[in-house]
Design an enzyme around this catalytic site. Sequence first.
Site, PDB file in Angstrom:
ATOM      1  N   GLU A  22      23.179  -5.982  -3.366  1.00  0.00           N
ATOM      2  CA  GLU A  22      22.555  -5.831  -4.693  1.00  0.00           C
ATOM      3  C   GLU A  22      21.553  -4.680  -4.735  1.00  0.00           C
ATOM      4  OE1 GLU A  22      23.162  -8.740  -3.297  1.00  0.00           O
ATOM      5  OE2 GLU A  22      24.223  -9.959  -4.780  1.00  0.00           O
ATOM      6  N   HIS A  48      22.014 -21.421  -8.340  1.00  0.00           N
ATOM      7  CA  HIS A  48      23.038 -20.900  -9.244  1.00  0.00           C
ATOM      8  C   HIS A  48      22.692 -21.259 -10.687  1.00  0.00           C
ATOM      9  CE1 HIS A  48      25.459 -20.482  -5.581  1.00  0.00           C
ATOM     10  NE2 HIS A  48      26.234 -19.686  -6.268  1.00  0.00           N
TER      11      HIS A  48
END
Length: 659
Positions: A398, A465
Amino acid sequence: MDFDRKQYTDDILKELYEGLLRPRLIEEKMLILLRQNRISKWFSGIGQEAISVGVTLALEEDEYILPMHRNLGVFTSRKMPFERLFAQWQGTPMGYTKGRDRSFHFGSNEHHIIGMISHLGPQNGVADGIALACKLRKEKKVTVVFNGDGGTSEGDFHEAVNVAAVWDLPVIFIVENNGYGLSTPSNEQFRCKSFADKGIGYGIEGISIDGNNILEVYRAIKTLADDLRENPRPVLVECVTFRMRGHEEASGTKYVPGELLDEWSKKDPIENFEKYLVAQHIITQNYMDELRKKIKKEIDDALEAAFDETFPEADTALELTDVHAPFHQDIVTPSSDQKSEKRFIDAISAGLHQSMERFDNLILMGQDIAEYGGVFKITEGFVETFGKDRVRNTPICESAIIGAGLGLSIKNMKVMVEMQFADFVTEGFNQIVNNLAKTHWRWGQCADVVVRMPTGAGTAAGPFHSQSNEAWFFHTPGLKIVYPSNPYDAKGLLCAALEDPNPYLYFEHKVLYRSIKGFIPDDYYTIEIGKAKLVKEGNDLSIITYGMGVHWAVEVVASLEHIKADILDLRTLLPWDKEAVSETVKKTNRVLILHEDTFTGGIGAEISAWVSENCFSDLDAPVMRVASLDTAIPFAPTLERNFLPKSRLKNTIEQLLAF
Ligand SMILES: Cc1ncc(C[n+]2csc(CCOP(=O)(O)OP(=O)(O)O)c2C)c(N)n1
């Protein structure tokens, strides 16, 4: 020290010599000024000049270099005017950052130099982005990024080398192995014998050269650059050298064994090269004296000009304006009345697709977004239409990828980065809050990047999540944040964010993807950034909310007989619509702020504080907030329901009305 001039002419050797002298003479002057208390801090590159100078002079002038704090020779070899450089160090207006950042922390596209941020490693990802842009445009250019040996311990270095390896990017990763990272010696920093050995781990070439020998550095980089322009790929180049002075001047060298300093002082890159040039009758003592005199005068003249300046006059309006790249939004209305029913997820996909058609410089990057279509299938079919160059599967890196977004922006490209889940943005956090957010304000470079953030709970996906993390970014000047609650806004806000050259976080709630639909225009259109929308009207209270909160508010208010509320959907969180908030407060005199994010320090806290400060006389009750519990997000559906604010909304509305 052995010098081998190969085919190089006397003029090239003299150019290299002059190149070495410039940073050395500037530094000698700086050390005097430091003792006189006329400058504030100094990171010395004395003894390491052959690397900066050899690398820079080996490249073409329009090839980007991303230097570090000991690479003055990069700046001088690119002929940056001394007075501007000195003014930059002094924090005065002639510098490159309007006095906003110090030392080498700036970029200059004119000189194809992108300076570091203090965090050392992040510039490797930026270098990847620049190299990617060159490769996509078939420009046949290399990009060079500098690292200290200590900085290579950072994840950013590994991520960027890995991405460059996988994408065959023409990046030369220089590691200046100078024995220390601040006070930490190499044996406490890494275990490899040579950084060249690391190449094999990434599946790339690695070489090790004598960083004190200007001819070796120049030849190695020139040869590599010629090759990489034709056959793009990354290469790791270790330049073995030594840090002859302290980390910065104030910290000294007490911890460095004297024998090491003695040994390395015999390898001084300038003295040795001088001896060689004199022995070869290429220069004389008189030539050296005259050259030194000439450069010293240039330095003194430039210093005079720089010291003549005073610190910039503070101008609050300018400080605030420069946070963002200038952009005037022209709202685009759909060119026909044609509409079709779309789910939230299809609306996002349509906006992205049409933006790809509209901007041929827009690149999409994310994990599994190409053939697989992304884990939520937003980019399904894109790769067939737009090709693998523009729809890029990324390694799980990322930070390097968001950094590459800045690099692509530097080359005038537009970027969308998909986080697989908003939770994983933590891995790219630094690039967002320190690189994307601050670069325009620091030295005028836009970061044309939209980071898409599949967010939110309600799917029993547990603590990693499901997070709502918009408040982490809400606090950072330089970013813009949008958070649509319905298909119409989802498309229009995404298109608007992609048009704007400023960095955006675009939050998309996963529960809404397939649970809501709406008839929305088939054509491309945009929605005004920073504009809230009144979703329902009523006089009893105002519920200010966004995202999933809009749906909860509508449902709960509908279930309460006789209660009519203004429900204001903020849509943009940064900058948020103060006018719309103030209007609804004036109308109902009672305010409730609802968000899915946790309570403490959430966006509700800011809005509540603002309403208290600015709308106090319009309030008949304290501003109330309903938010998730101050815990991480639990997995079990019963616990998750309890965590989320929806179940507490009705009670709080009643409390507020009863006040
Ligand atoms: C992320 C981060 N951690 C710590 C620091 C503090 N720091 C600045 S320079 C430095 C040492 C860097 O060593 P190295 O990369 O070998 O470069 P050198 O200074 O030796 O040229 C440290 C620890 C920092 N700037 N950024």
